[in-house]
Write an enzyme that holds these catalytic residues in place. Sequence first.
Site, mmCIF file in Angstrom:
data_model
loop_
_atom_site.group_PDB
_atom_site.id
_atom_site.type_symbol
_atom_site.label_atom_id
_atom_site.label_comp_id
_atom_site.label_asym_id
_atom_site.label_seq_id
_atom_site.Cartn_x
_atom_site.Cartn_y
_atom_site.Cartn_z
ATOM 1 C CG ASN A 9 -1.759 1.059 1.332
ATOM 2 O OD1 ASN A 9 -1.792 1.890 0.458
ATOM 3 N ND2 ASN A 9 -2.859 1.050 2.257
ATOM 4 N NE ARG A 88 -6.263 1.575 -0.247
ATOM 5 C CZ ARG A 88 -6.460 2.241 0.810
ATOM 6 N NH1 ARG A 88 -5.498 2.664 1.679
ATOM 7 N NH2 ARG A 88 -7.337 2.923 0.813
ATOM 8 C CG HIS A 177 -12.449 3.829 2.883
ATOM 9 N ND1 HIS A 177 -12.943 5.027 3.387
ATOM 10 C CD2 HIS A 177 -11.156 3.868 2.934
ATOM 11 C CE1 HIS A 177 -11.978 5.497 3.974
ATOM 12 N NE2 HIS A 177 -11.021 5.091 3.713
ATOM 13 C CG HIS A 205 -13.419 2.394 6.445
ATOM 14 N ND1 HIS A 205 -12.942 1.365 6.391
ATOM 15 C CD2 HIS A 205 -12.554 3.317 6.712
ATOM 16 C CE1 HIS A 205 -11.498 1.546 6.401
ATOM 17 N NE2 HIS A 205 -11.473 2.705 6.525
ATOM 18 N NE ARG A 238 -8.857 12.900 2.693
ATOM 19 C CZ ARG A 238 -8.732 11.365 2.704
ATOM 20 N NH1 ARG A 238 -10.044 10.843 2.586
ATOM 21 N NH2 ARG A 238 -7.779 10.732 2.472
ATOM 22 C CG ASP A 280 -5.139 9.450 17.814
ATOM 23 O OD1 ASP A 280 -6.116 8.970 18.422
ATOM 24 O OD2 ASP A 280 -4.075 8.909 17.564
ATOM 25 C CG PHE A 281 -11.981 10.179 17.325
ATOM 26 C CD1 PHE A 281 -11.507 10.319 16.081
ATOM 27 C CD2 PHE A 281 -13.228 10.466 17.936
ATOM 28 C CE1 PHE A 281 -12.542 10.960 15.168
ATOM 29 C CE2 PHE A 281 -13.859 11.348 17.180
ATOM 30 C CZ PHE A 281 -13.829 11.448 15.789
ATOM 31 N N GLY A 330 -13.923 3.376 14.474
ATOM 32 C CA GLY A 330 -15.310 2.513 14.439
ATOM 33 C C GLY A 330 -14.904 1.271 15.595
ATOM 34 C CD GLU A 382 -8.708 -1.120 4.302
ATOM 35 O OE1 GLU A 382 -7.959 -0.664 5.382
ATOM 36 O OE2 GLU A 382 -9.087 -0.279 3.380
HETATM 37 P P1 ADP Z 1 -6.372 4.951 8.395
HETATM 38 O O1 ADP Z 1 -6.150 3.491 7.891
HETATM 39 O O2 ADP Z 1 -7.422 5.779 7.664
HETATM 40 O O3 ADP Z 1 -5.029 5.658 8.601
HETATM 41 P P2 ADP Z 1 -7.065 3.770 10.669
HETATM 42 O O4 ADP Z 1 -8.399 2.969 10.579
HETATM 43 O O5 ADP Z 1 -6.012 3.225 11.267
HETATM 44 O O6 ADP Z 1 -6.997 4.873 9.816
HETATM 45 O O7 ADP Z 1 -7.693 4.632 12.028
HETATM 46 C C1 ADP Z 1 -6.964 5.671 12.748
HETATM 47 C C2 ADP Z 1 -7.645 6.378 13.731
HETATM 48 O O8 ADP Z 1 -8.173 5.738 14.666
HETATM 49 C C3 ADP Z 1 -6.857 7.138 14.479
HETATM 50 O O9 ADP Z 1 -6.337 8.524 14.109
HETATM 51 C C4 ADP Z 1 -7.674 7.355 15.902
HETATM 52 O O10 ADP Z 1 -8.550 8.533 15.682
HETATM 53 C C5 ADP Z 1 -8.711 6.312 15.671
HETATM 54 N N1 ADP Z 1 -7.985 5.333 16.957
HETATM 55 C C6 ADP Z 1 -7.279 4.488 16.863
HETATM 56 N N2 ADP Z 1 -7.050 3.705 18.044
HETATM 57 C C7 ADP Z 1 -7.996 3.995 19.008
HETATM 58 C C8 ADP Z 1 -8.336 4.065 20.377
HETATM 59 N N3 ADP Z 1 -7.726 3.108 21.080
HETATM 60 N N4 ADP Z 1 -9.264 4.848 20.595
HETATM 61 C C9 ADP Z 1 -9.952 5.584 19.854
HETATM 62 N N5 ADP Z 1 -9.469 5.973 18.606
HETATM 63 C C10 ADP Z 1 -8.639 5.382 18.110
#
Ligand code: ADP
Length: 395
Positions: A9, A88, A177, A205, A238, A280-281, A330, A382
């Site tokens: 990827n 990918r 996605h 997603h 975004r 980051d959540f 999610g 994925e």
């Molecule tokens: P991508 O593949 O789009 O980079 P991911 O599916 O790996 O993204 O998701 C990354 C995001 O998931 C992080 O930026 C964060 O917001 C969220 N995340 C990851 N772990 C946790 C957690 N333990 N608690 C809350 N949010 C989380």
Amino acid sequence: MSTPILVLNCGSSSIKYQVIDTDTEMVWATGLVEKIGLADSELTHTTPDREETLKAPLPDHDAALHLVVKAFADIGPDLSEVVAVGHRTVHGGDRFRDTVLIDDNVIQGLIELSGLAPLHNPPGVAGIKAAQDILPNVPHAAIFDTAFFATLPPESYTYAIDTTVAHQYGIRKYGFHGTSHSYVSKKTAEVLGRDLASFNQIVCHLGNGASISAIKRGMPVETSMGMTPLQGLVMGTRSGDIDPGLFAYLARVADMDSAAVDTFLNKRSGMIGMTGGMNDFRHIMAAMDAGDEAAHLAFDVYVHRLVGYIGSYHALLGGTQALVFTAGVGENAQPVRAAVCERLAPLGFWLDPELNRIRQKTPWVISRPNSPIAILVVPTNEELAMARATAALTQ
Ligand code: ADP
């Protein structure tokens, strides 16, 4: 017997890879190269019993992949055992509607599609060429993020603009996605013990990029990302849906050209824009706990958009039987799921707070037993889906 597939990827400044044996579904190695193009690039290579970090300046994808080869040579497994490579590929446009074996025509097609996906397709092509040089004797396949949505109905993929212009420039909804939405929707059917074609589902997603799809009896009928991955839900960096009038307005009042607005909406908007720096959540939720009002508002905007989409897709489907959460947010951010489902409870989405608090790597149901609509968390994979698609085409 084993069928190890290398899945790659390639992003603009990173490469993620895995070697997966599609017979046993065992992961032989995973890796991540970061900061390609910068002086402090580094690679982390992980096998079931070892993790190594290699640092080296990596000017381009070719150099990065050569470091990946070195990691395999030094640490293992033996790359010569790989039987095929799956790449990918973000944008297949109208031309690629399914996984394809890569040849010169395909590469040319991807280059021609770069106008639609300037951030994504060029690094993908660079990665493909470098990987073909390194592993010339095995088949390489391209797996498209857009492929699952190739069968969207016209009323979903058509934008309400002049048809001639739309056709001339390939302007339509493509959706992204797709590998994840496809994998998760099939897995959901398995978990519920139902035939995929016997029910409707809505798949959320929610990663750093985020999209949602409405799947009617196994076939997608709507999705939130559009001609580019900018449309739809609020994402890490975004904006998602925005008034298109903003482009002309910012050009007028802020002297921003189209590239500047594009960067603004793709990189400096969404959660990072609204919170003043957090996408980051984990950080956003910690800031909310500490009373950060901007974080609270950003969370509310995120949930508001998501609830609106789920309600709309419930209507478009003529009723859904399942709501599924996947990807980083999610799968892990239970307060997001709780806030969304609380708002949707009057429509028959009845979350069980105890089940919602569980954390695990395998799928689980989080709705109450008597909920009219099943709610699930289904971790996406994925890489496994790409490895399977590659094996199906090449073995
Ligand atoms: P991508 O593949 O789009 O980079 P991911 O599916 O790996 O993204 O998701 C990354 C995001 O998931 C992080 O930026 C964060 O917001 C969220 N995340 C990851 N772990 C946790 C957690 N333990 N608690 C809350 N949010 C989380």
